[in-house]
Design a protein around this motif. Structure first.
Motif, mmCIF file in Angstrom:
data_model
loop_
_atom_site.group_PDB
_atom_site.id
_atom_site.type_symbol
_atom_site.label_atom_id
_atom_site.label_comp_id
_atom_site.label_asym_id
_atom_site.label_seq_id
_atom_site.Cartn_x
_atom_site.Cartn_y
_atom_site.Cartn_z
ATOM 1 N N PRO A 104 0.808 -1.211 0.000
ATOM 2 C CA PRO A 104 0.000 0.000 0.000
ATOM 3 C C PRO A 104 0.852 1.277 0.000
ATOM 4 N N VAL A 105 0.445 2.246 -0.833
ATOM 5 C CA VAL A 105 1.045 3.570 -0.862
ATOM 6 C C VAL A 105 -0.040 4.554 -0.440
ATOM 7 N N LEU A 106 0.215 5.344 0.586
ATOM 8 C CA LEU A 106 -0.734 6.347 1.058
ATOM 9 C C LEU A 106 -0.711 7.518 0.086
ATOM 10 N N THR A 107 -1.850 7.769 -0.589
ATOM 11 C CA THR A 107 -1.866 8.718 -1.706
ATOM 12 C C THR A 107 -1.684 10.165 -1.279
ATOM 13 N N GLU A 108 -1.986 10.507 -0.037
ATOM 14 C CA GLU A 108 -1.814 11.908 0.362
ATOM 15 C C GLU A 108 -0.404 12.223 0.850
ATOM 16 N N VAL A 109 0.474 11.241 0.886
ATOM 17 C CA VAL A 109 1.860 11.467 1.299
ATOM 18 C C VAL A 109 2.720 11.570 0.046
ATOM 19 N N ARG A 110 3.365 12.726 -0.136
ATOM 20 C CA ARG A 110 4.159 12.959 -1.340
ATOM 21 C C ARG A 110 5.497 12.251 -1.331
ATOM 22 N N THR A 111 6.114 12.162 -0.157
ATOM 23 C CA THR A 111 7.468 11.636 -0.078
ATOM 24 C C THR A 111 7.434 10.241 0.522
ATOM 25 N N TRP A 112 7.749 9.253 -0.304
ATOM 26 C CA TRP A 112 7.723 7.852 0.129
ATOM 27 C C TRP A 112 8.678 7.046 -0.743
ATOM 28 N N PHE A 113 9.038 5.890 -0.248
ATOM 29 C CA PHE A 113 9.773 4.940 -1.077
ATOM 30 C C PHE A 113 9.415 3.525 -0.646
ATOM 31 N N THR A 114 9.525 2.622 -1.587
ATOM 32 C CA THR A 114 9.395 1.198 -1.302
ATOM 33 C C THR A 114 10.786 0.606 -1.378
ATOM 34 N N GLY A 115 11.114 -0.182 -0.366
ATOM 35 C CA GLY A 115 12.431 -0.799 -0.324
ATOM 36 C C GLY A 115 12.350 -2.308 -0.213
ATOM 37 N N ARG A 116 13.264 -2.973 -0.887
ATOM 38 C CA ARG A 116 13.405 -4.420 -0.772
ATOM 39 C C ARG A 116 14.084 -4.712 0.568
ATOM 40 N N ILE A 117 13.547 -5.662 1.314
ATOM 41 C CA ILE A 117 14.130 -6.031 2.599
ATOM 42 C C ILE A 117 15.397 -6.835 2.323
ATOM 43 N N GLU A 118 16.541 -6.253 2.705
ATOM 44 C CA GLU A 118 17.843 -6.886 2.472
ATOM 45 C C GLU A 118 18.326 -7.660 3.692
ATOM 46 N N GLY A 119 17.786 -7.329 4.858
ATOM 47 C CA GLY A 119 18.207 -8.007 6.076
ATOM 48 C C GLY A 119 17.340 -7.600 7.245
ATOM 49 N N ARG A 120 17.431 -8.381 8.302
ATOM 50 C CA ARG A 120 16.694 -8.107 9.530
ATOM 51 C C ARG A 120 17.700 -8.105 10.678
ATOM 52 N N LEU A 121 17.539 -7.139 11.583
ATOM 53 C CA LEU A 121 18.487 -6.934 12.670
ATOM 54 C C LEU A 121 17.768 -7.011 14.006
ATOM 55 N N GLU A 122 18.234 -7.869 14.899
ATOM 56 C CA GLU A 122 17.664 -7.960 16.249
ATOM 57 C C GLU A 122 18.003 -6.668 16.987
ATOM 58 N N GLY A 123 17.031 -6.135 17.716
ATOM 59 C CA GLY A 123 17.279 -4.892 18.443
ATOM 60 C C GLY A 123 16.490 -4.791 19.728
ATOM 61 N N GLY A 124 16.456 -5.838 20.511
ATOM 62 C CA GLY A 124 15.669 -5.794 21.746
ATOM 63 C C GLY A 124 14.198 -5.968 21.425
ATOM 64 N N ASP A 125 13.380 -4.990 21.821
ATOM 65 C CA ASP A 125 11.937 -5.105 21.583
ATOM 66 C C ASP A 125 11.527 -4.635 20.181
ATOM 67 N N HIS A 126 12.493 -4.293 19.338
ATOM 68 C CA HIS A 126 12.236 -3.907 17.954
ATOM 69 C C HIS A 126 13.129 -4.738 17.025
ATOM 70 N N MET A 127 12.648 -4.934 15.803
ATOM 71 C CA MET A 127 13.409 -5.605 14.756
ATOM 72 C C MET A 127 13.691 -4.579 13.665
ATOM 73 N N GLY A 128 14.964 -4.484 13.259
ATOM 74 C CA GLY A 128 15.329 -3.579 12.183
ATOM 75 C C GLY A 128 15.186 -4.266 10.836
ATOM 76 N N PHE A 129 14.610 -3.541 9.889
ATOM 77 C CA PHE A 129 14.471 -4.029 8.520
ATOM 78 C C PHE A 129 15.350 -3.136 7.641
ATOM 79 N N LEU A 130 16.409 -3.715 7.083
ATOM 80 C CA LEU A 130 17.330 -2.992 6.222
ATOM 81 C C LEU A 130 16.750 -2.965 4.812
ATOM 82 N N LEU A 131 16.548 -1.773 4.272
ATOM 83 C CA LEU A 131 15.847 -1.606 3.004
ATOM 84 C C LEU A 131 16.747 -1.023 1.920
ATOM 85 N N ALA A 132 16.632 -1.582 0.719
ATOM 86 C CA ALA A 132 17.263 -1.040 -0.485
ATOM 87 C C ALA A 132 16.146 -0.392 -1.304
ATOM 88 N N PRO A 133 16.171 0.938 -1.471
ATOM 89 C CA PRO A 133 15.094 1.612 -2.204
ATOM 90 C C PRO A 133 14.949 1.103 -3.633
#
Length: 163
Positions: A104-133
Motif C-alpha cells: 500500500p502507498v498512502l496517496t496523500e503522502v508525497r514523499t515515500w519509497f518502497t524498499g526491498r528487505i535486504e536483512g533483519r536486525l535484532e534490536g531488543g523489543d524492535h526488529m530492524g528491517f534494512l531496506l534497499a530503495p
C-alpha cells in the motif's frame, strides 16, 4: 549519563508511516525509529516493535513502504499510531493505492519509497528491517520540501499497541 532515555529526551526525530502487504494481508504503523544508514549503496533501516501487527506481517514480506509525514498529516499519524491492525482496518480510514510492488502507498503522502528487505536486525523489543530503495516519490522538482512531522508533534498520542 547512564540512561539512554536522558539522551533520547532531547531528540525530536521525524515520524514515518510504514506499510506492508504479505500473503494477502495489509498492515501499517507509525514509526519513529528509522534512518538512512548508507550512502553507497543507498540503504535505510526501519525498526518495528515486535509486539506490533505490522511487524508480524513484515516478517513474511519482501518489501516495505516508508512514508515521510508532513506537519499537516497528524491525522494519518493518529490512524497508524493510535490504532492496532489487530482490531481495525487502518486502510479503511486512509486513501491509498497498491504500489508497483503490491504494497500500500498512502496517496496523500508525497514523499515515500518502497524498499526491498535486504536483512533483519535484532534490536531488543524492535526488529530492524534494512531496506534497499526500489521505487518512490518526493516533492516536485524545484518545490520546497514540506515541513516534517516530528516526534514532538505526536508525543501525546496514545499508542494502539504497547512497544
Amino acid at each position: 549519563m547512564t540512561d539512554l532515555g536522558d539522551f533520547a529526551a532531547v531528540l525530536d526525530g521525524p515520524m514515518y508511516v510504514v506499510t506492508v502487504e504479505a500473503e494477502g494481508e495489509r498492515a501499517g504503523c507509525l514509526v519513529g525509529f528509522a534512518s538512512q544508514c548508507s550512502i553507497h549503496p543507498p540503504r535505510f533501516v526501519v525498526w518495528l516493535s515486535v509486539a506490533n501487527h505490522t511487524y508480524r506481517v513484515a516478517r513474511e514480506a519482501s518489501y516495505l513502504t516508508v512514508h515521510a509525514l508532513s506537519r499537516g498529516q497528524r491525522e494519518l499519524a493518529e490512524i497508524f499510531g493510535g490504532e492496532t491492525g489487530d482490531r481495525v482496518d487502518k486502510f479503511a480510514r486512509a486513501d491509498w493505492r497498491p504500489g508497483g510492488l503490491g504494497g500500500p502507498v498512502l496517496t496523500e503522502v508525497r514523499t515515500w519509497f518502497t524498499g526491498r528487505i535486504e536483512g533483519r536486525l535484532e534490536g531488543g523489543d524492535h526488529m530492524g528491517f534494512l531496506l534497499a530503495p526500489i521505487e518512490g516519490s518526493g516533492p516536485a522538482e524545484g518545490a520546497a520540501a514540506p515541513e516534517t512531522l516530528r516526534y514532538g508533534d505526536v508525543r501525546d498520542l496514545e499508542p494502539g499497541h504497547p512497544a
